[in-house]
Design a protein around this motif. Sequence first.
Motif, PDB file in Angstrom:
ATOM      1  N   HIS A 106      34.589  32.179  39.965  1.00 50.58           N
ATOM      2  CA  HIS A 106      34.264  33.728  40.150  1.00 50.58           C
ATOM      3  C   HIS A 106      32.773  34.093  39.960  1.00 50.58           C
ATOM      4  O   HIS A 106      32.467  34.831  40.617  1.00 50.58           O
ATOM      5  CB  HIS A 106      35.150  34.409  39.011  1.00 50.58           C
ATOM      6  CG  HIS A 106      35.113  35.914  38.834  1.00 50.58           C
ATOM      7  ND1 HIS A 106      34.177  36.551  38.477  1.00 50.58           N
ATOM      8  CD2 HIS A 106      35.515  36.826  39.844  1.00 50.58           C
ATOM      9  CE1 HIS A 106      34.169  37.734  38.692  1.00 50.58           C
ATOM     10  NE2 HIS A 106      34.996  38.082  39.420  1.00 50.58           N
ATOM     11  N   LEU A 249      40.048  40.791  51.571  1.00 46.57           N
ATOM     12  CA  LEU A 249      39.883  41.332  50.371  1.00 46.57           C
ATOM     13  C   LEU A 249      39.889  42.571  50.308  1.00 46.57           C
ATOM     14  O   LEU A 249      40.121  43.618  49.842  1.00 46.57           O
ATOM     15  CB  LEU A 249      39.445  40.482  49.060  1.00 46.57           C
ATOM     16  CG  LEU A 249      39.249  41.026  47.782  1.00 46.57           C
ATOM     17  CD1 LEU A 249      40.859  41.024  47.201  1.00 46.57           C
ATOM     18  CD2 LEU A 249      38.536  40.346  46.836  1.00 46.57           C
ATOM     19  N   THR A 258      41.849  53.707  47.555  1.00 44.48           N
ATOM     20  CA  THR A 258      41.189  54.974  47.618  1.00 44.48           C
ATOM     21  C   THR A 258      41.927  56.007  48.304  1.00 44.48           C
ATOM     22  O   THR A 258      41.802  57.211  47.890  1.00 44.48           O
ATOM     23  CB  THR A 258      39.937  54.606  48.608  1.00 44.48           C
ATOM     24  OG1 THR A 258      39.165  53.615  48.096  1.00 44.48           O
ATOM     25  CG2 THR A 258      38.950  55.840  48.677  1.00 44.48           C
ATOM     26  N   GLY A 357      39.459  48.628  36.039  1.00 39.13           N
ATOM     27  CA  GLY A 357      39.430  47.561  35.268  1.00 39.13           C
ATOM     28  C   GLY A 357      38.255  47.455  34.329  1.00 39.13           C
ATOM     29  O   GLY A 357      37.726  48.548  34.167  1.00 39.13           O
ATOM     30  N   TYR A 362      35.593  43.754  37.014  1.00 40.43           N
ATOM     31  CA  TYR A 362      35.622  45.259  37.260  1.00 40.43           C
ATOM     32  C   TYR A 362      35.183  45.736  38.764  1.00 40.43           C
ATOM     33  O   TYR A 362      34.409  44.681  39.550  1.00 40.43           O
ATOM     34  CB  TYR A 362      34.337  45.803  36.536  1.00 40.43           C
ATOM     35  CG  TYR A 362      34.007  47.271  36.525  1.00 40.43           C
ATOM     36  CD1 TYR A 362      34.871  48.014  35.886  1.00 40.43           C
ATOM     37  CD2 TYR A 362      33.016  48.001  37.152  1.00 40.43           C
ATOM     38  CE1 TYR A 362      34.823  49.432  35.797  1.00 40.43           C
ATOM     39  CE2 TYR A 362      33.058  49.237  37.242  1.00 40.43           C
ATOM     40  CZ  TYR A 362      33.805  49.803  36.781  1.00 40.43           C
ATOM     41  OH  TYR A 362      33.672  51.321  36.560  1.00 40.43           O
ATOM     42  N   LEU A 368      31.764  53.020  45.968  1.00 36.49           N
ATOM     43  CA  LEU A 368      32.059  53.745  47.172  1.00 36.49           C
ATOM     44  C   LEU A 368      33.316  54.307  47.252  1.00 36.49           C
ATOM     45  O   LEU A 368      33.602  55.578  47.802  1.00 36.49           O
ATOM     46  CB  LEU A 368      32.425  52.128  48.182  1.00 36.49           C
ATOM     47  CG  LEU A 368      32.745  52.677  49.649  1.00 36.49           C
ATOM     48  CD1 LEU A 368      31.765  53.145  50.236  1.00 36.49           C
ATOM     49  CD2 LEU A 368      33.260  51.041  50.333  1.00 36.49           C
TER      50      LEU A 368
HETATM   51  C1  HEM Z   1      40.081  54.421  43.837  1.00 41.49           C
HETATM   52  C2  HEM Z   1      40.102  53.095  44.444  1.00 41.49           C
HETATM   53  C3  HEM Z   1      39.925  51.813  43.746  1.00 41.49           C
HETATM   54  C4  HEM Z   1      40.607  51.388  42.765  1.00 41.49           C
HETATM   55  C5  HEM Z   1      41.348  52.217  41.723  1.00 41.49           C
HETATM   56  C6  HEM Z   1      40.470  49.846  42.464  1.00 41.49           C
HETATM   57  C7  HEM Z   1      40.747  49.136  41.216  1.00 41.49           C
HETATM   58  C8  HEM Z   1      40.275  47.823  41.226  1.00 41.49           C
HETATM   59  C9  HEM Z   1      40.536  47.176  39.895  1.00 41.49           C
HETATM   60  C10 HEM Z   1      41.599  47.584  38.613  1.00 41.49           C
HETATM   61  C11 HEM Z   1      40.066  45.947  39.954  1.00 41.49           C
HETATM   62  C12 HEM Z   1      39.929  44.714  38.919  1.00 41.49           C
HETATM   63  C13 HEM Z   1      41.179  43.955  39.333  1.00 41.49           C
HETATM   64  C14 HEM Z   1      41.614  42.957  38.167  1.00 41.49           C
HETATM   65  O1  HEM Z   1      40.913  42.848  37.090  1.00 41.49           O
HETATM   66  O2  HEM Z   1      42.345  41.810  38.358  1.00 41.49           O
HETATM   67  C15 HEM Z   1      39.342  45.838  41.311  1.00 41.49           C
HETATM   68  C16 HEM Z   1      38.801  44.883  41.700  1.00 41.49           C
HETATM   69  C17 HEM Z   1      38.221  44.742  43.113  1.00 41.49           C
HETATM   70  N1  HEM Z   1      37.895  45.683  43.787  1.00 41.49           N
HETATM   71 FE1  HEM Z   1      38.616  47.643  43.635  1.00 41.49          FE
HETATM   72  N2  HEM Z   1      39.617  49.589  43.477  1.00 41.49           N
HETATM   73  C18 HEM Z   1      39.275  50.480  44.283  1.00 41.49           C
HETATM   74  C19 HEM Z   1      38.360  50.600  45.375  1.00 41.49           C
HETATM   75  C20 HEM Z   1      37.796  49.629  45.981  1.00 41.49           C
HETATM   76  C21 HEM Z   1      36.882  49.500  47.142  1.00 41.49           C
HETATM   77  C22 HEM Z   1      36.796  50.674  48.080  1.00 41.49           C
HETATM   78  C23 HEM Z   1      36.707  48.234  47.434  1.00 41.49           C
HETATM   79  C24 HEM Z   1      35.727  47.609  48.444  1.00 41.49           C
HETATM   80  C25 HEM Z   1      35.709  47.976  49.597  1.00 41.49           C
HETATM   81  C26 HEM Z   1      37.090  47.422  46.168  1.00 41.49           C
HETATM   82  C27 HEM Z   1      37.222  46.009  46.145  1.00 41.49           C
HETATM   83  C28 HEM Z   1      37.438  45.396  45.057  1.00 41.49           C
HETATM   84  C29 HEM Z   1      37.104  44.018  44.895  1.00 41.49           C
HETATM   85  C30 HEM Z   1      36.265  43.097  45.997  1.00 41.49           C
HETATM   86  C31 HEM Z   1      37.702  43.569  43.731  1.00 41.49           C
HETATM   87  C32 HEM Z   1      37.452  42.230  42.984  1.00 41.49           C
HETATM   88  C33 HEM Z   1      36.409  42.080  41.860  1.00 41.49           C
HETATM   89  C34 HEM Z   1      36.321  40.730  41.239  1.00 41.49           C
HETATM   90  O3  HEM Z   1      37.322  40.083  41.034  1.00 41.49           O
HETATM   91  O4  HEM Z   1      35.375  40.599  40.453  1.00 41.49           O
HETATM   92  N3  HEM Z   1      38.059  48.449  45.678  1.00 41.49           N
HETATM   93  N4  HEM Z   1      39.450  47.222  42.051  1.00 41.49           N
END
Ligand code: HEM
Length: 413
Positions: A106, A249, A258, A357, A362, A368
Motif C-alpha cells: 500500500h 478504482l 460523491t 476514513g 484516508y 475533489l
Molecule cells: C463523498 C465522496 C467520497 C467518500 C465519502 C469517500 C470515502 C472514502 C473512504 C471512507 C475511504 C477509505 C476506505 C478504507 O479505509 O477502506 C476512501 C478511500 C479512497 N477513495 Fe474515496 N471517497 C469519496 C470520494 C472519492 C473520490 C472523488 C475519489 C477519486 C476520484 C476517491 C478515491 C479514493 C481512493 C483511490 C481511495 C483508496 C485510498 C487508499 O486506500 O489509500 N474517493 N474513500
Amino acid sequence: MTETGTVAFDLNDPDVIADPYPHYARLREHASVHHSTAPDLWLLSRYDDVVLALRDATRFSSDPGTGGDFADNPFNPSTSLPGWATRLIDRVLPTRTLLTSDPPEHTRLRKKVSRAFAPRRIAQWEPRIREITESLMDELADRAARGESVDLVRDFASPLPTIVIAELMGIPAARRDDFKRWSDHLIDGLLTGGDTRRMATSAAAISLFFARTVRQRRRHPGEDLVSLLVTPDADGVLGTMDLIVFCVLLLVAGNETTTNLVSNAVHALLDRPAVWQQLIAEPGLAAAAVEETLRYDSPGQGLLRCTTTEVRLHEVVIPAGARVLPLVGSANRDPGRWDAPDEFRLDRNSNDHIAFGVGIHYCIGNALARMEARAALETLARRAPALSRAGHPIRIPSPVLRGFRSLPIRIEP
Ligand code: HEM
C-alpha cells in the motif's frame, strides 16, 4: 439475521437500510462489538473502536486475501459469477488495489499516485468544476421550464462526478455514458445486490478501455491524470496492471460516493427549511453543510477489514481471519463523540468526522469530492432557492452505500 447477547440486528433488513441510525444506537449501547452470522461479519459501532480498527492496519487488514474468504460477497450473497469471470478475477486478484492492499504494498502504491491528487493540483480544477455545475443547473432549469420532471440524482448529482473524473482523466465526452454505465454496474454488483454477470461484463469492458487508454497515453502523453500516472518520477512508475486497476478504482470509489454526498445534503436541507434559508443567505456555509452531511449521513456507512490475528475488544474476542465492518456511519453519530449527534447543524465543527476514513487509507479524493459538493450546493442555493420535493425519494438498497437512486425535485422559475 444475527444475534449477540440481547441484540438482534440484520444489516440487510429494509428497515435498517431505510434508517440505520436507531439500530446503530442500539448496537453502540448493547453490543458495540457485534457478531452477525448472515452475512458473517463483526460489526464495530462506537467511534473509538471504529477509529482503532481503521488505524491498525496490522491487525485489521484491508487485503481480502488475508485470512477470510472474500469470494462470498457479504453485500451481494444472492448471485454467482460466470466461470469466465471467476477465471478473470483469479488472474486479476493478485494485483491489489490501493484500497485492498496493506503495507508495504500500500505504501508503495500510495506514494506513486499521491502526486496526482496533491491539493494544489486538485485546487486548479475549481473553476472548471464550477462551470460544470452551472451548465448542469442550466439543463435543470430548461427541463423545469419545459414542464419535464427533474430528478436531483439523475440530472445533477450523478452526472457531476462522472463529467469531472472523465475530464480529469482526459476521457472524451463521447465515452462518458459508457463510463457511467460501467461504473454503475460495478457498484450494483458489488454493493447493492445487483446482477453480478452484468458487473463482470462491465469490469472486463472497463479494464480493456483503460488498457487502451494507458497504452495511448504512454505514446502520446497529455496534461491529464492518466498521463501523469504513466510518467515516471523519483518513485518510479506503476506497472500496467496497477495502472488499469487504479483507474477502475478511481471511477468506482469516486462517482457513487460523491453523487450520494450531494443527494444526502439536499435531502437533509429539504427537510430543514430554516437551514436551507441560512445557506441561501450565506452561500459560504456550503462548506459547513458538506462537512455536516458527511458526518450526519455518511455516503459510505461501513468499511471492510479482515483480522490477521485474534483481537480482544471490550471482552469480546474476534477470531483471526474474521471479516470486520467498522461502521463509519454509526461512529459519526456516536453521542460519546458528538453533542446531539442526530441533529443536523451548520454551527458545529464536524470536520473531524470519519466519512473519508482514518489512517493510511484516508480517502485520496477527499479534496475533489468536497470541492464538487461545495460547488453543487452553492449553485443550487443561488439559482434554485425555491427548491422543493416533487415525489418520493428512492433509496439505494445497500447497507454500506447511503444515498438515493432517485430524488425528484421541483425548481420554481
Ligand atoms: C463523498 C465522496 C467520497 C467518500 C465519502 C469517500 C470515502 C472514502 C473512504 C471512507 C475511504 C477509505 C476506505 C478504507 O479505509 O477502506 C476512501 C478511500 C479512497 N477513495 Fe474515496 N471517497 C469519496 C470520494 C472519492 C473520490 C472523488 C475519489 C477519486 C476520484 C476517491 C478515491 C479514493 C481512493 C483511490 C481511495 C483508496 C485510498 C487508499 O486506500 O489509500 N474517493 N474513500
